[in-house]
Structure formats: C-alpha cells, structure tokens
Design a protein around this motif. Structure first.
Motif, PDB file in Angstrom:
ATOM      1  N   HIS A   1       1.583 -11.396 -21.522  1.00  0.00           N
ATOM      2  CA  HIS A   1       1.714 -10.600 -20.304  1.00  0.00           C
ATOM      3  C   HIS A   1       1.658  -9.109 -20.573  1.00  0.00           C
ATOM      4  O   HIS A   1       2.329  -8.611 -21.469  1.00  0.00           O
ATOM      5  N   THR A   2       0.831  -8.412 -19.783  1.00  0.00           N
ATOM      6  CA  THR A   2       0.791  -6.956 -19.851  1.00  0.00           C
ATOM      7  C   THR A   2       1.410  -6.411 -18.579  1.00  0.00           C
ATOM      8  O   THR A   2       0.974  -6.748 -17.481  1.00  0.00           O
ATOM      9  N   GLN A   3       2.427  -5.608 -18.756  1.00  0.00           N
ATOM     10  CA  GLN A   3       3.124  -5.028 -17.610  1.00  0.00           C
ATOM     11  C   GLN A   3       2.325  -3.829 -17.114  1.00  0.00           C
ATOM     12  O   GLN A   3       2.443  -2.736 -17.637  1.00  0.00           O
ATOM     13  N   GLU A   4       1.470  -4.054 -16.153  1.00  0.00           N
ATOM     14  CA  GLU A   4       0.705  -2.912 -15.641  1.00  0.00           C
ATOM     15  C   GLU A   4       0.480  -3.082 -14.151  1.00  0.00           C
ATOM     16  O   GLU A   4       0.495  -4.190 -13.622  1.00  0.00           O
ATOM     17  N   LEU A   5       0.266  -1.950 -13.502  1.00  0.00           N
ATOM     18  CA  LEU A   5       0.012  -2.007 -12.065  1.00  0.00           C
ATOM     19  C   LEU A   5      -1.388  -2.551 -11.848  1.00  0.00           C
ATOM     20  O   LEU A   5      -2.319  -2.209 -12.575  1.00  0.00           O
ATOM     21  N   ILE A   6      -1.540  -3.419 -10.868  1.00  0.00           N
ATOM     22  CA  ILE A   6      -2.874  -3.915 -10.533  1.00  0.00           C
ATOM     23  C   ILE A   6      -3.126  -3.575  -9.071  1.00  0.00           C
ATOM     24  O   ILE A   6      -2.187  -3.507  -8.272  1.00  0.00           O
ATOM     25  N   ALA A   7      -4.398  -3.359  -8.743  1.00  0.00           N
ATOM     26  CA  ALA A   7      -4.727  -2.903  -7.385  1.00  0.00           C
ATOM     27  C   ALA A   7      -4.731  -4.077  -6.408  1.00  0.00           C
ATOM     28  O   ALA A   7      -5.749  -4.418  -5.805  1.00  0.00           O
ATOM     29  N   VAL A   8      -3.572  -4.696  -6.243  1.00  0.00           N
ATOM     30  CA  VAL A   8      -3.466  -5.889  -5.406  1.00  0.00           C
ATOM     31  C   VAL A   8      -3.879  -5.591  -3.966  1.00  0.00           C
ATOM     32  O   VAL A   8      -4.613  -6.352  -3.339  1.00  0.00           O
ATOM     33  N   ALA A   9      -3.401  -4.463  -3.445  1.00  0.00           N
ATOM     34  CA  ALA A   9      -3.637  -4.153  -2.034  1.00  0.00           C
ATOM     35  C   ALA A   9      -5.124  -4.002  -1.714  1.00  0.00           C
ATOM     36  O   ALA A   9      -5.529  -4.114  -0.562  1.00  0.00           O
ATOM     37  N   GLU A  10      -5.938  -3.765  -2.752  1.00  0.00           N
ATOM     38  CA  GLU A  10      -7.377  -3.604  -2.505  1.00  0.00           C
ATOM     39  C   GLU A  10      -8.127  -4.939  -2.511  1.00  0.00           C
ATOM     40  O   GLU A  10      -9.301  -4.991  -2.171  1.00  0.00           O
ATOM     41  N   LEU A  11      -7.456  -6.000  -2.885  1.00  0.00           N
ATOM     42  CA  LEU A  11      -8.133  -7.301  -2.910  1.00  0.00           C
ATOM     43  C   LEU A  11      -8.281  -7.805  -1.469  1.00  0.00           C
ATOM     44  O   LEU A  11      -7.323  -7.775  -0.701  1.00  0.00           O
TER      45      LEU A  11
ATOM     46  N   LEU B   1      -8.405 -10.624   0.136  1.00  0.00           N
ATOM     47  CA  LEU B   1      -7.606 -11.703   0.740  1.00  0.00           C
ATOM     48  C   LEU B   1      -6.106 -11.529   0.547  1.00  0.00           C
ATOM     49  O   LEU B   1      -5.324 -12.380   0.960  1.00  0.00           O
ATOM     50  N   TRP B   2      -5.720 -10.424  -0.058  1.00  0.00           N
ATOM     51  CA  TRP B   2      -4.319 -10.298  -0.428  1.00  0.00           C
ATOM     52  C   TRP B   2      -3.357 -10.383   0.761  1.00  0.00           C
ATOM     53  O   TRP B   2      -2.371 -11.115   0.734  1.00  0.00           O
TER      54      TRP B   2
ATOM     55  N   LEU C   1       6.617 -10.545   0.009  1.00  0.00           N
ATOM     56  CA  LEU C   1       6.565 -10.058  -1.376  1.00  0.00           C
ATOM     57  C   LEU C   1       6.012  -8.643  -1.499  1.00  0.00           C
ATOM     58  O   LEU C   1       6.499  -7.856  -2.288  1.00  0.00           O
ATOM     59  N   GLY C   2       4.955  -8.330  -0.742  1.00  0.00           N
ATOM     60  CA  GLY C   2       4.299  -7.041  -0.945  1.00  0.00           C
ATOM     61  C   GLY C   2       3.522  -7.074  -2.251  1.00  0.00           C
ATOM     62  O   GLY C   2       3.677  -8.006  -3.045  1.00  0.00           O
ATOM     63  N   PRO C   3       2.676  -6.071  -2.495  1.00  0.00           N
ATOM     64  CA  PRO C   3       1.792  -6.088  -3.674  1.00  0.00           C
ATOM     65  C   PRO C   3       2.537  -6.195  -4.996  1.00  0.00           C
ATOM     66  O   PRO C   3       2.021  -6.755  -5.963  1.00  0.00           O
ATOM     67  N   GLU C   4       3.749  -5.679  -5.041  1.00  0.00           N
ATOM     68  CA  GLU C   4       4.475  -5.685  -6.327  1.00  0.00           C
ATOM     69  C   GLU C   4       5.039  -7.060  -6.682  1.00  0.00           C
ATOM     70  O   GLU C   4       5.619  -7.238  -7.746  1.00  0.00           O
TER      71      GLU C   4
END
Ligand SMILES: [Zn+2]
Length: 209
Positions: A20-30, A32-33, A83-86
């Motif tokens: 696991h890499t603890q990093e921010l991912i651009a979830v909100a830009e996907l 179907l998110w 949940l939100g993106p985080e």
C-alpha cells in the motif's frame, strides 16, 4: 510503501498481502465515483453495509477504473454513511495466486478486494461490484439454489477468488449474483453500472425481508 500481511483464517494459508502506498488519488475526477458513493449510501441505509456489534465493518463497493484496476471503499469504513473521496482506495493490480494486491490511496483496501478483482477478471463488461452481508438474503438465496461458491471455500483465499471466477463464467451474464456460502451472510452482485448492481440488491432486500 508499507506491506501489510493479514491471515484472515489463521490457518497457515496463503497470506493476504497488500503493498500500500499512502497517497492522494484523484477520486473525485473519476466519472462513476459519485454514483458509487450514492449507491453505497443506499445499501448502508438498508443495513447491507455497516458494522457488527463488536465494531467490525462489513460490506464494500467498487467500480472498474481501467482494465483490472478498480476503486474500492476502504477497510474499516462500515460505520460511515457517506464516505466521500477520502474513503476510497485504488487497487492498481492484484496477484490472485499469491493473494497479493497493490493499492494506493488515503485508506487501505479490505482483504475482500480480491473477490472484486475476481469478478472484474471474469466478466469484462462488469463496471461495478457490490459485496454486502445479510442474514435474510443469504439464507433465502441458498434456499432458492442461487449460484454460489461452495461452503468449503473459505473467505479471503485464492480458492475463493478462483471459485468466484468459475461461478461468473458459468452464469455468462453481464450482471449477476453469487452467494459466498463459505463466508456467512456474504454475497456479491455486479453489473454494467453501479445502479444495476445496487438495484439488484435492493430488490433482493425486499424479496427476502
Ligand atoms: Zn464479507
């Protein structure tokens, strides 16, 4: 990167490993998110995702991002309605035989993420996978002889992932349903959209309540 080893059965089985890499991912830009998070909340409101009295979370939802990479709700998030993106983690690749996943995001993926990967591998048109727990639906579907993995196949093992693949291929359907008979109360649905996979669960909830 940190590596977490979990052996859900403590039986000297192949261990589940997450790189696991603890990093921010651009979830909100996907694309179907939002639909995924809203679908998850619908399931939460029906009690199909949540926490057991001891505080252990159950249920997780995912969408395919690209090829076999998918976005999945994080581990230990069952107590949260939204949940939100985080609250999501990206599974970028997985090795079924080694029971090993490569993930990144603000939270870690559940050890159940391999079951989602198995569906995406077996059904190329699957865009969304839902895993929930329900006593009523589980018992009802087994009574009605719904497609299921054998009761001798335990949760969180390469055998479970392989059994899911065999079961999906048998059904040959775009959307579908599998009961994990060896994972009490556990079942999986998938569909060409989040709505399809969630609607199926809502229908089952009403059918077996
Ligand atoms: Zn489960």
């Amino acid at each position: 990167m940190n590596t977490i080893q979990v052996n859900p059965l403590d039986e000297g089985y192949v261990k589940y490993t997450a790189d696991h890499t603890q990093e921010l991912i651009a979830v909100a830009e996907l694309p179907l998110w939002k639909e995924l998070d809203a679908g998850r909340t619908r399931l939460y409101d029906l009690g199909l995702i949540g926490t057991l009295p001891k505080g252990i979370g159950f249920g997780n939802v995912s969408i395919r991002v690209k090829d076999e990479a998918f976005l999945i709700s994080g581990t230990a998030t069952g107590n949260r309605r939204v949940l939100g993106p985080e609250g999501y983690c990206m599974v970028t690749s997985f090795d079924m035989d080694k029971n090993r996943v490569r993930t990144s995001g603000p939270v870690k993926a559940s050890s159940e993420s391999m079951s989602h990967g198995a569906i995406y591998r077996a059904c190329l048109s699957a865009r969304a996978v839902m895993h929930i727990h329900s006593r009523n639906i589980f018992d009802g579907l087994l009574r009605d002889h719904c497609p299921c993995t054998h009761a001798s196949v335990p949760y969180g093992t390469p055998e479970m992932a392989r059994a899911i693949i065999a079961c999906v291929k048998e059904q040959g359907a775009v959307s579908g349903l599998i009961v994990m008979a060896g994972h009490d109360e556990g079942l999986i649905t998938w569909g060409a959209s989040v709505q399809e996979a969630v609607d199926l669960l809502v229908e089952l909830y009403h059918r077996y309540r």
